[in-house]
Scaffold this active site. Structure first.
Site, short mmCIF file in Angstrom:
data_model
loop_
_atom_site.label_atom_id
_atom_site.label_comp_id
_atom_site.label_asym_id
_atom_site.label_seq_id
_atom_site.Cartn_x
_atom_site.Cartn_y
_atom_site.Cartn_z
N ARG A 330 0.90 -1.17 -0.09
CA ARG A 330 0.08 0.10 0.12
C ARG A 330 0.78 1.28 0.18
NH1 ARG A 330 -3.10 1.12 3.77
NH2 ARG A 330 -4.56 2.21 2.55
N CYS A 361 14.00 -5.86 -4.00
CA CYS A 361 14.93 -5.27 -4.65
C CYS A 361 14.35 -4.10 -5.35
CB CYS A 361 15.76 -6.21 -5.61
SG CYS A 361 16.24 -7.63 -4.69
N GLU A 362 13.66 -3.20 -4.70
CA GLU A 362 13.16 -1.75 -5.08
C GLU A 362 13.39 -0.75 -4.09
OE1 GLU A 362 11.03 -1.44 -7.86
OE2 GLU A 362 11.23 -3.60 -8.28
#
Ligand SMILES: *Cc1c(COP(=O)(O)O)cnc(C)c1O
Length: 431
Positions: A330, A361-362
């Site tokens: 969210r 991995c962001e």
């Protein structure tokens, strides 16, 4: 504490419904979704009671499945006598598996495929909430072929802006859901439905948005919908017996969110609708509401284990947790606010400003930015509050992470209702 089912015990640990979260984390592992079942039930009862008083007759809440869908929640809804809103054959299947009666399902969706429509008809879904003329034509054709007279509501857009997020703001005219009233298209849609073979038009639906903390947008929506009902009665001789005003009542995520007395809002709405109906000379329709978030959100807490603190000198401190956007997307999706608590040190001063980052991995994998919590050490349990809605139901296996289990907390103890996914589950569909 943000909600009255949360507290701190003598060990300094956060408790949910009287259960020590640090103990639960040790017993079930993390990430972990907790759901206070008694609180969910009391929310259902509150809706059922208030709607009975305010609207009478067959009025009832439909739990919006998209907020939280697993077998256990449908068993609770069946016991609490709420109907459900479903938006996919997957939700229908899950509810059927839980023994939820198909007759109490309302099938939503702006692009039901032919296969979806057939599946819902074959399984006896009570109502279709028809979004568009193409769906109506296919539904009518299939129903005729099967010798079924299918009950429907039509989804209309009243053009209300309840001043919430644009991403969850669906009652405006310019959106992909339903048919607008203002442009005259809704009237033509009603005519089509009245003429369609094997279709029983029962009434109309609208959904104006989400996280609404005031009853007045619902009042405005009911005004528009009731005057449309009156217009259709006068023009086409059809008086709608059902008016579904959708979901959207707000929930507290952070201390600065307002309190909303939902029962009081419903009672006010009931009085208002009584007045409008008598002024327009309408029989009072059966009023339906579709709460999702306000039934489950503030009964949920997610537990993570902290990996540690990373300081980027001159910038900020990050606390990393063993979950993130895969189990709670969210913040990444809408920048949603949450309250974060160091559950292991819930009695210590919350004076450490940090950004809580997930393990995906962001760069955007964050649970919350710039919150203050008691400074964690690796291994501390980090709790995110108000995660009962749109967390598990929006979870993914991004980065091949296993979805967490759901544990129901009630007088029966802490009971696992959804088990943790295994690595074998991750490859179950891979050939
Ligand atoms: C999302 C949605 C709901 C539930 O909204 P909440 O804000 O969770 O109460 C109800 N009805 C429809 C049609 C929806 O799209």
């Amino acid at each position: 504490m943000l909600h009255d089912n949360l507290s701190v015990n003598p060990a300094g640990h956060l408790t949910v419904a009287g259960f020590d979260t640090v103990e639960l984390a040790a017993r079930f592992g993390t990430p972990l979704y907790l759901l206070d079942e008694d609180r969910v039930r009391s929310r259902c009862r509150s809706y059922v009671r208030a709607m009975g008083l305010a609207f009478g007759g067959a009025s009832r809440p439909l739990f919006a499945s998209k907020a939280l869908s697993f077998k256990g929640i449908y068993r609770i809804m069946a016991e609490e006598k709420t109907a459900i809103d479903v938006v996919s054959p997957g939700e229908i299947f899950t509810a059927l598996k839980a023994g939820f009666p198909a007759a109490d399902m309302y099938f939503h969706g702006n692009n039901k495929t032919d296969a979806d429509i057939k599946y819902a008809l074959e399984n006896g879904v009570g109502y279709f909430i028809v979004d568009n003329a193409e769906e109506l034509a296919v539904l009518s054709g299939f129903a005729s072929g099967m010798g079924i007279r299918q009950k429907i509501l039509l989804r209309l857009t009243p053009g209300i802006d309840p001043h919430t997020f644009s991403a969850v703001n669906t009652g405006q005219l310019d959106c992909q859901f339903g048919v607008p009233i203002e442009t005259g298209q809704a009237r033509a849609f009603v005519k089509l439905a009245l003429e369609a073979p094997n279709i029983e038009l029962c009434g109309f639906h609208c959904h104006i948005g989400s996280q609404i903390f005031d009853w007045t947008p619902f009042r405005d929506a009911s005004d528009i919908m009731l005057s449309f009902i009156s217009e259709i009665k006068n023009d086409l001789g059809f008086e709608a017996g059902v008016l579904n005003l959708g979901g959207g009542f707000g929930v507290r995520y952070v201390e600065s969110d307002p309190y909303l007395d939902i029962e009081d809002s419903i009672l006010r709405l009931g009085k208002h609708i009584d007045g409008v109906c008598s002024r327009l000379g309408l029989k009072k329709p059966t009023i339906l509401l579709e709460p999702g978030r306000s039934i489950v959100a503030d009964s949920g807490v997610t537990l993570y284990t902290a990996g540690g603190v990373k300081t980027v000198l001159g910038f900020r401190d990050y606390v990393t947790v063993d979950g993130g956007m895969a189990d709670d997307p969210r913040f990444a999706l809408y920048g949603s606010a949450y309250t974060v608590v160091n559950a292991t040190r819930a009695d210590a001063p919350a004076d450490f400003k940090c950004t809580v980052a997930g393990r995906c991995c962001e760069t955007g994998d964050r649970i919350q930015e710039n919150v203050t919590i008691a400074k964690p050490q690796r291994g501390d349990i980090i709790a995110i509050l108000s995660t009962g809605a749109y967390n598990y139901s929006m979870a993914s296996n991004y980065n091949r992470l296993c979805r967490p289990p759901i544990v129901l907390l009630s007088s029966r103890g802490a009971v696992m209702a959804v088990r943790r996914e295994s690595f074998e589950d991750l490859t179950a569909c891979d050939l």
